[in-house]
Write an enzyme that holds these catalytic residues in place. Structure first.
Site, mmCIF file in Angstrom:
data_model
loop_
_atom_site.group_PDB
_atom_site.id
_atom_site.type_symbol
_atom_site.label_atom_id
_atom_site.label_comp_id
_atom_site.label_asym_id
_atom_site.label_seq_id
_atom_site.Cartn_x
_atom_site.Cartn_y
_atom_site.Cartn_z
ATOM 1 N N ASN A 118 8.321 1.484 -7.067
ATOM 2 C CA ASN A 118 7.018 2.116 -7.305
ATOM 3 C C ASN A 118 7.096 3.625 -7.514
ATOM 4 O O ASN A 118 6.166 4.341 -7.155
ATOM 5 C CB ASN A 118 6.081 1.852 -6.105
ATOM 6 N N HIS A 127 3.472 -7.019 5.396
ATOM 7 C CA HIS A 127 3.923 -7.053 4.003
ATOM 8 C C HIS A 127 4.499 -8.420 3.638
ATOM 9 O O HIS A 127 4.144 -9.012 2.612
ATOM 10 C CB HIS A 127 4.965 -5.950 3.807
#
Length: 620
Positions: free
Chosen positions: A297, A205
């Site tokens: 998110n 990531h």
């Protein structure tokens, strides 16, 4: 009872907001944790500190430990514990500590994890592929696939600067210098998870995030980055599974500020407000660091922490179509939006493939994790253009964003990131009078349609509704005299426009729906809680005035609220039939316009009928 209706409606709405605020467990208290952090006062004697640590160890059968080698100077210790232990510690050691709080766990926003939503591409070695075509701005083979860089007008920004001399701290899972990051400049970082110097990425990531910020560009390999002449400071605070503690993240923020970082990116987040992190952010801001974080998110109304903290620029995500990505958080805490990707098109960068011995791979990912580094990269370009104060950099980023005028739920903050406009504004410095007028023109403020269609509420139509309702009432009063009252005025106001300025309010950690309800007219109440634009056909009809008349007609004063509401609703529907005629199930065309106009006439006719009968009753 002169102001009964207006006062009652306002109090009801305000009480609903306060009740929701008090009883709703806010994001600030929802965090996940399994350890506690104790920040002992720095002025207590070392002997007293050791006594307290020994007492904790003996009483709770745990061993307090420094979080890492940098924690000693701040006297920050970590122990295992839950909510019950937190309360006990606070009662025993309040005098010797600055604060005791949960060591919340923040994570990679779920859709930003490398293991999900991946689009693998060949590394395209130069010796085995034909030369890539030279594109405007970059010759990297996959640059043409990076829609997200074209979306922010990066090539116009590159004409002025590439970010040279700026350091961006990537507080994430670490960063590995894959092939397409070899030419990128790196400065010394730290691994706060394993307490060591080298901050390699064991998740993928952080490397992907760093690539968006400063991927090597124009090297005929892979992909491009935004501020590709800037330096990356890798700070690992998240483990291989993508989670990390507030203590590590806060220490990383201080490390970045103390070691020359100009920009910090945090593509991570969660619930749980931390004083330790807030102080670290304030410290970094005071040292001139711009701090950017992902909004989260969860498709939730409100950004996650740390995007919610003051002095942090919270970033929501856009898809390739320029609309809010369906997963992106919105509302309070969102300051700006940037490309984050969606199923229709992901954000492409180089990273490590942990399923293949950490080899370089080009992945398309989506998430606010991907949106945040776009803003961090442009912040680096603005910093390299000569703007040094973090508040001024934020003003440039927000002021140059492409404004979205119809954004009642704050999907986009100040608007959509525009790298070219940001660098131009930073380079030009003071805005001239001509620049100001051009800005007004480009953002639509000189266009009459902006005042019809734009903003949290459309100003001109609202004013027309208010004025029109009073004119209709005055016209009716000329032919059928009646006494003016607060009940009538309240009906006119709430029937036509409501307290519409309240629709534009965003208060930290407070739900927006009570303000939307108070700021809505009666016809708009059917869609106020959802925050949609189209009228509910039940509320945008004569049905509500009929119900109010049936309910209040027998009351000598409240019946005037029903009469005023009928007139106000008539005005609201009449004006909306021209300015914004969208109705559920009817669309926004001629059918909905006729529907609104017909109901507007019937509503006014209902008020006319009641007043005329009132006049006859009075005369008889």
């Amino acid at each position: 009872m002169r102001r009964l209706i207006l006062t009652c409606l306002f109090v009801i709405g305000l009480c609903a907001a306060l009740f929701n605020f008090v009883n709703f467990q806010g994001l600030g208290a929802q965090g996940e944790f399994d350890t506690l952090l104790l920040d002992f006062r720095e002025d207590i004697p070392s002997t007293k500190l050791q006594q307290d640590l020994a007492k904790i160890s003996q009483q709770f059968n745990v061993t307090p430990k420094l979080d890492n080698k940098f924690s000693e100077k701040d006297n920050v210790y970590i122990i295992k514990g839950d909510k019950a232990r937190l309360g006990q510690l606070r009662s025993l050691f309040a005098k010797d500590t600055e604060f005791i709080e949960p060591n919340y766990i923040y994570k990679i926003p779920k859709q930003g994890q490398v293991a999900r939503l991946a689009e693998y591409l060949d590394p395209r070695p130069e010796e085995s592929k034909e030369p890539a075509p030279l594109l405007t701005g970059a010759n990297d083979p996959y640059y043409s696939k990076q829609w997200h860089l074209h979306n922010i007008n990066i090539e116009g920004a590159w004409k002025q600067t590439k970010g040279s001399g700026v350091t961006v701290a990537v507080i994430d899972t670490g960063v590995t210098q894959v092939r397409d990051l070899i030419e990128t400049q790196f400065v010394k970082g730290y691994d706060f998870v394993n307490d060591r110097e080298k901050a390699n990425d064991d998740n993928g990531h952080g490397t992907h995030v760093a690539g968006t910020i400063a991927q090597a560009t124009n090297n005929s390999w892979g992909v491009a980055g935004i501020a590709y002449e800037a330096s990356i400071m890798p700070l690992k605070v998240l483990s291989d599974y993508g989670g990390g503690t507030v203590a590590d993240i806060a220490e990383a923020i201080r490390f970045a500020a103390d070691n020359g970082a100009n920009v910090i990116n945090m593509s991570l987040g969660g619930g749980g407000e931390s004083q330790l992190m807030r102080e670290a952010i304030d410290y970094a801001h005071s040292k001139g660091v711009v701090i950017i974080a992902a909004a989260g998110n969860e498709d939730a109304n409100g950004a996650a922490y740390p995007a919610r903290y003051p002095h942090v620029i919270g970033v929501s995500a856009l898809g390739p179509d320029g609309e809010r990505a369906p997963y992106s958080n919105y509302g309070a805490g969102v300051d700006i939006s940037a490309p984050g990707g969606s199923d229709a098109g992901k954000v492409l960068q180089a990273t490590v493939d942990m399923d293949n011995k950490g080899e370089e791979v080009f992945l398309g990912l989506q998430g606010t994790s991907m949106a945040s580094p776009h803003v961090a990269g442009v912040a680096a370009l603005v910093r390299a253009s000569g703007v040094e104060n973090p508040d001024e950099i934020e003003n440039v980023l927000l002021g140059s964003a492409r404004a979205i005028h119809e954004d009642g739920l704050n999907y986009y903050g100040a608007g959509q990131l525009n790298a070219e406009a940001a660098v131009k504004q930073a380079t030009e410095g003071q805005i001239t009078f001509q620049d100001f007028w051009r800005w007004l023109r480009e953002n639509g403020y000189l266009n009459p349609r902006f005042w019809i269609d734009g903003g949290a509420y459309a100003l001109i139509p609202k004013l027309l509704m208010v004025v029109g309702s009073y004119l209709l009432a005055w016209f009716l009063r000329v032919y059928f005299p009646f006494s003016w009252s607060w009940s009538l005025s309240a009906g006119l106001l709430f029937g036509s426009s409501g307290l519409f300025p309240l629709k534009g309010l965003y208060i930290f950690d407070l739900p927006q729906w009570p303000f939307r309800v108070l700021g809505s007219s009666i016809p708009e109440l059917g869609n106020a809680i959802q925050g949609t634009d189209a009228f509910n056909p039940i509320f945008a009809s004569v049905l509500i005035p009929l119900g109010l008349v049936a309910l209040l007609l027998g009351h000598p004063k409240l019946k005037w609220f029903a009469i005023g509401s009928s007139i106000g609703i008539a005005t609201c529907l009449g004006v909306s039939s021209f300015s914004d005629p969208a109705v559920w199930g009817l669309g926004a065309g001629w059918i909905s316009r006729i529907f609104l106009l017909v109901n507007a006439v019937i509503c006014y006719g209902l008020a006319h009928f009641i007043v005329t009968n009132e006049e006859k009753t009075t005369q008889s």
